[in-house]
Scaffold this motif. Structure first.
Motif, PDB file in Angstrom:
ATOM      1  N   ALA A   1     -64.518  39.979   5.265  1.00  0.00           N
ATOM      2  CA  ALA A   1     -63.346  39.015   5.302  1.00  0.00           C
ATOM      3  C   ALA A   1     -62.187  39.809   6.170  1.00  0.00           C
ATOM      4  O   ALA A   1     -62.253  41.161   5.831  1.00  0.00           O
ATOM      5  N   PRO A   2     -61.267  39.375   6.718  1.00  0.00           N
ATOM      6  CA  PRO A   2     -60.180  39.883   7.357  1.00  0.00           C
ATOM      7  C   PRO A   2     -59.088  40.316   6.487  1.00  0.00           C
ATOM      8  O   PRO A   2     -58.723  39.844   5.469  1.00  0.00           O
ATOM      9  N   THR A   3     -58.432  41.369   6.819  1.00  0.00           N
ATOM     10  CA  THR A   3     -57.184  41.971   6.180  1.00  0.00           C
ATOM     11  C   THR A   3     -55.944  41.510   7.150  1.00  0.00           C
ATOM     12  O   THR A   3     -56.002  41.466   8.270  1.00  0.00           O
ATOM     13  N   TYR A   4     -54.717  41.464   6.733  1.00  0.00           N
ATOM     14  CA  TYR A   4     -53.523  41.089   7.182  1.00  0.00           C
ATOM     15  C   TYR A   4     -52.338  42.139   6.792  1.00  0.00           C
ATOM     16  O   TYR A   4     -52.362  42.601   5.833  1.00  0.00           O
ATOM     17  N   ASP A   5     -51.655  42.219   7.689  1.00  0.00           N
ATOM     18  CA  ASP A   5     -50.069  42.544   7.445  1.00  0.00           C
ATOM     19  C   ASP A   5     -49.079  41.459   7.771  1.00  0.00           C
ATOM     20  O   ASP A   5     -49.288  40.751   8.454  1.00  0.00           O
ATOM     21  N   ALA A   6     -48.089  41.109   7.043  1.00  0.00           N
ATOM     22  CA  ALA A   6     -47.046  40.244   7.236  1.00  0.00           C
ATOM     23  C   ALA A   6     -45.670  40.640   6.892  1.00  0.00           C
ATOM     24  O   ALA A   6     -45.639  41.602   6.070  1.00  0.00           O
ATOM     25  N   TRP A   7     -44.758  40.059   7.456  1.00  0.00           N
ATOM     26  CA  TRP A   7     -43.300  40.400   7.436  1.00  0.00           C
ATOM     27  C   TRP A   7     -42.362  39.351   7.648  1.00  0.00           C
ATOM     28  O   TRP A   7     -42.862  38.396   8.273  1.00  0.00           O
ATOM     29  N   ILE A   8     -41.238  39.460   7.192  1.00  0.00           N
ATOM     30  CA  ILE A   8     -39.994  38.393   7.477  1.00  0.00           C
ATOM     31  C   ILE A   8     -38.948  38.894   8.010  1.00  0.00           C
ATOM     32  O   ILE A   8     -38.518  39.954   7.706  1.00  0.00           O
ATOM     33  N   GLU A   9     -38.091  37.715   8.657  1.00  0.00           N
ATOM     34  CA  GLU A   9     -36.736  38.086   9.001  1.00  0.00           C
ATOM     35  C   GLU A   9     -36.266  36.950   8.373  1.00  0.00           C
ATOM     36  O   GLU A   9     -36.706  35.917   8.175  1.00  0.00           O
ATOM     37  N   ALA A  10     -34.869  37.248   7.773  1.00  0.00           N
ATOM     38  CA  ALA A  10     -34.034  36.229   7.443  1.00  0.00           C
ATOM     39  C   ALA A  10     -32.594  36.403   7.538  1.00  0.00           C
ATOM     40  O   ALA A  10     -32.323  37.416   8.150  1.00  0.00           O
ATOM     41  N   TRP A  11     -32.059  35.110   7.841  1.00  0.00           N
ATOM     42  CA  TRP A  11     -30.770  34.770   8.262  1.00  0.00           C
ATOM     43  C   TRP A  11     -29.948  34.017   7.390  1.00  0.00           C
ATOM     44  O   TRP A  11     -30.586  33.004   6.591  1.00  0.00           O
ATOM     45  N   SER A  12     -28.393  34.420   7.145  1.00  0.00           N
ATOM     46  CA  SER A  12     -27.792  33.532   6.245  1.00  0.00           C
ATOM     47  C   SER A  12     -26.161  33.569   6.789  1.00  0.00           C
ATOM     48  O   SER A  12     -25.829  34.533   7.393  1.00  0.00           O
ATOM     49  N   PRO A  13     -25.554  32.303   6.885  1.00  0.00           N
ATOM     50  CA  PRO A  13     -24.274  32.529   7.532  1.00  0.00           C
ATOM     51  C   PRO A  13     -23.292  33.237   6.987  1.00  0.00           C
ATOM     52  O   PRO A  13     -23.116  33.607   5.790  1.00  0.00           O
ATOM     53  N   GLY A  14     -22.755  34.266   7.801  1.00  0.00           N
ATOM     54  CA  GLY A  14     -21.904  35.433   7.312  1.00  0.00           C
ATOM     55  C   GLY A  14     -20.633  34.987   6.821  1.00  0.00           C
ATOM     56  O   GLY A  14     -20.033  35.749   5.989  1.00  0.00           O
ATOM     57  N   ASP A  15     -19.865  33.972   7.059  1.00  0.00           N
ATOM     58  CA  ASP A  15     -18.760  33.705   6.643  1.00  0.00           C
ATOM     59  C   ASP A  15     -18.652  33.222   5.273  1.00  0.00           C
ATOM     60  O   ASP A  15     -17.554  33.204   4.510  1.00  0.00           O
ATOM     61  N   THR A  16     -19.872  32.822   4.648  1.00  0.00           N
ATOM     62  CA  THR A  16     -19.799  32.146   3.410  1.00  0.00           C
ATOM     63  C   THR A  16     -20.617  33.147   2.435  1.00  0.00           C
ATOM     64  O   THR A  16     -21.017  32.887   1.381  1.00  0.00           O
ATOM     65  N   LEU A  17     -21.110  34.469   3.182  1.00  0.00           N
ATOM     66  CA  LEU A  17     -22.016  35.070   2.302  1.00  0.00           C
ATOM     67  C   LEU A  17     -21.373  35.519   0.913  1.00  0.00           C
ATOM     68  O   LEU A  17     -22.336  35.523   0.035  1.00  0.00           O
ATOM     69  N   ALA A  18     -20.243  35.893   1.009  1.00  0.00           N
ATOM     70  CA  ALA A  18     -19.751  36.623  -0.387  1.00  0.00           C
ATOM     71  C   ALA A  18     -19.455  35.388  -1.390  1.00  0.00           C
ATOM     72  O   ALA A  18     -20.030  35.567  -2.548  1.00  0.00           O
ATOM     73  N   ALA A  19     -19.250  34.260  -1.090  1.00  0.00           N
ATOM     74  CA  ALA A  19     -19.182  33.184  -2.219  1.00  0.00           C
ATOM     75  C   ALA A  19     -20.460  32.854  -2.458  1.00  0.00           C
ATOM     76  O   ALA A  19     -20.575  32.505  -3.717  1.00  0.00           O
ATOM     77  N   ARG A  20     -21.290  32.703  -1.613  1.00  0.00           N
ATOM     78  CA  ARG A  20     -22.651  32.234  -2.091  1.00  0.00           C
ATOM     79  C   ARG A  20     -23.409  33.431  -3.059  1.00  0.00           C
ATOM     80  O   ARG A  20     -24.039  32.975  -3.612  1.00  0.00           O
ATOM     81  N   ALA A  21     -23.011  34.469  -2.783  1.00  0.00           N
ATOM     82  CA  ALA A  21     -23.529  35.638  -3.361  1.00  0.00           C
ATOM     83  C   ALA A  21     -23.126  35.538  -5.023  1.00  0.00           C
ATOM     84  O   ALA A  21     -24.094  35.760  -5.847  1.00  0.00           O
ATOM     85  N   VAL A  22     -21.788  35.147  -5.250  1.00  0.00           N
ATOM     86  CA  VAL A  22     -21.512  34.845  -6.433  1.00  0.00           C
ATOM     87  C   VAL A  22     -22.027  33.764  -7.132  1.00  0.00           C
ATOM     88  O   VAL A  22     -22.582  33.628  -8.303  1.00  0.00           O
ATOM     89  N   LYS A  23     -22.186  32.575  -6.324  1.00  0.00           N
ATOM     90  CA  LYS A  23     -22.640  31.181  -7.054  1.00  0.00           C
ATOM     91  C   LYS A  23     -23.964  31.517  -7.004  1.00  0.00           C
ATOM     92  O   LYS A  23     -24.716  31.025  -8.240  1.00  0.00           O
ATOM     93  N   ASP A  24     -24.849  32.017  -6.354  1.00  0.00           N
ATOM     94  CA  ASP A  24     -26.211  32.104  -6.611  1.00  0.00           C
ATOM     95  C   ASP A  24     -26.937  33.224  -7.177  1.00  0.00           C
ATOM     96  O   ASP A  24     -28.039  33.395  -7.686  1.00  0.00           O
ATOM     97  N   LYS A  25     -25.731  33.992  -7.703  1.00  0.00           N
ATOM     98  CA  LYS A  25     -26.010  35.512  -8.304  1.00  0.00           C
ATOM     99  C   LYS A  25     -27.158  36.104  -7.601  1.00  0.00           C
ATOM    100  O   LYS A  25     -28.120  36.632  -8.253  1.00  0.00           O
ATOM    101  N   GLN A  26     -26.954  36.345  -6.366  1.00  0.00           N
ATOM    102  CA  GLN A  26     -27.918  37.206  -5.472  1.00  0.00           C
ATOM    103  C   GLN A  26     -27.041  38.182  -4.633  1.00  0.00           C
ATOM    104  O   GLN A  26     -25.824  37.759  -4.209  1.00  0.00           O
ATOM    105  N   PRO A  27     -27.475  39.686  -4.520  1.00  0.00           N
ATOM    106  CA  PRO A  27     -26.658  40.356  -3.840  1.00  0.00           C
ATOM    107  C   PRO A  27     -26.907  40.259  -2.238  1.00  0.00           C
ATOM    108  O   PRO A  27     -27.380  41.225  -1.552  1.00  0.00           O
ATOM    109  N   TYR A  28     -26.612  38.959  -1.774  1.00  0.00           N
ATOM    110  CA  TYR A  28     -26.718  38.748  -0.462  1.00  0.00           C
ATOM    111  C   TYR A  28     -26.088  40.033   0.575  1.00  0.00           C
ATOM    112  O   TYR A  28     -26.461  40.353   1.567  1.00  0.00           O
TER     113      TYR A  28
END
Length: 321
Positions: free
Chosen positions: A118-145
């Protein structure tokens, strides 16, 4: 389920139609991948459960995490999965590439082991989130964006929404660096807003519909239809239940490396599963704060890769064959 001495009570044909070794393997899967628990409890132990349950455990995910540079795969054939968002969620793009082949041991439904290549694989991601609301959503979602953005794991372009042009440029870079076999997309915002951005950049790659829920399949591409006809099978489009099971299979068999990224790890660990009456399940989230976009994009990319016809001379069988 945890006491093997009780198994015959719920499985009167244990040792006749299924072996104890097979049922032990099924129980191990339920412990390693909680998303499988509901179906296994209903099928093998006559226990009705709620629809939603956690999908992933650390014990399953950790062995797959690795530090590698996608640049080592430049020029190779890759598959892409894209989960678009606009204002609050995370937009994620996943890439997967085949890295080689290994011999593995599987067990049939009577508990008999057999070996396959069977085959083997490598995988990776890129992610984006709006910069102007990043701090507020970090507090709301409890994530270190903000920390993830500072460390380079999350891109935060200016504005209150994600400019699709940024993601289109990333896809264009992939098309330049790799051989893109196909890009999997969900209909949300894709045809109206994202595809024009790709066209403006002159990106010409195969694009295949991949719905994110479990109620319908996407339309198969001409390439998928031709491959199905050669295999004398009905052509089928991509759908999330098959793609989720495909990723689970790669994780169980230790055939995939995931580039370490806290955005992806958080998404994998935050996902739950929802399912239909036939036991088909797909990824969902319990709360709005759970951002599972990277996990969904990864499943979509895996779906494209595993549905592709094998390369000439390959020793392995397609997952969907």
């Amino acid at each position: 389920m945890n006491d093997p001495s009780c198994w015959p009570k719920a499985n009167p044909l244990l040792g006749v139609t299924i072996t104890e070794e097979y049922l032990a393997g099924v129980v191990k899967q339920a412990k390693d991948m909680p998303g499988k628990l509901n179906g296994i409890l209903r099928l093998h132990f006559c226990v009705w459960t709620d629809a939603e349950t956690a999908w992933m455990t650390r014990a399953t995910l950790e062995p797959a995490l690795a530090d590698f540079d996608p640049a080592e795969h430049e020029g190779k054939e890759i598959a892409l999965g894209l989960d678009l968002s606009q204002t609050r969620d995370i937009t994620a793009k996943a890439c997967i590439v085949q890295t080689g082949e290994i011999e593995i041991e599987r067990v049939d439904d009577r508990g008999q082991p057999y070996k396959v290549v069977a085959p083997t694989y490598d995988a990776w991601i890129e992610a984006w989130s709006p910069g102007d609301t990043l701090a507020a959503r970090a507090v709301k979602d409890k994530q270190p964006y903000e920390l993830w953005a500072k460390q380079g794991f999350l891109q935060a372009p200016k504005g209150e929404s994600i400019p699709y042009g940024h993601i289109a440029q990333a896809v264009a870079e992939d098309a330049h660096r790799f051989k893109v076999m196909a890009l999997a997309y969900d209909r949300y915002a894709y045809r109206s807003f994202f595809e024009p951005e790709l066209n403006a950049l002159g990106v010409s790659i195969e694009q295949v519909e991949h719905p994110q829920g479990g109620t319908k399949k996407g339309k198969p591409t001409d390439t998928m239809t031709a491959a199905a006809k050669r295999a004398k099978k009905e052509p089928e489009g991509l759908w999330m239940p098959a793609s989720v099971k495909g990723l689970e299979m790669l994780l169980f068999e230790r055939r995939i490396r995931l580039r370490r990224n806290p955005v992806l790890v958080s998404a994998m660990m935050s996902a739950v599963t929802d399912e239909d009456r036939w036991g088909n399940y797909w990824l969902a989230k319990e709360r709005a704060a759970n951002k599972i976009d990277a996990a969904i994009a990864l499943c979509m990319a895996v779906g494209v890769m595993l549905a592709a016809p094998p390369a000439p001379g390959a020793k392995f069988q397609m997952f969907f064959a």
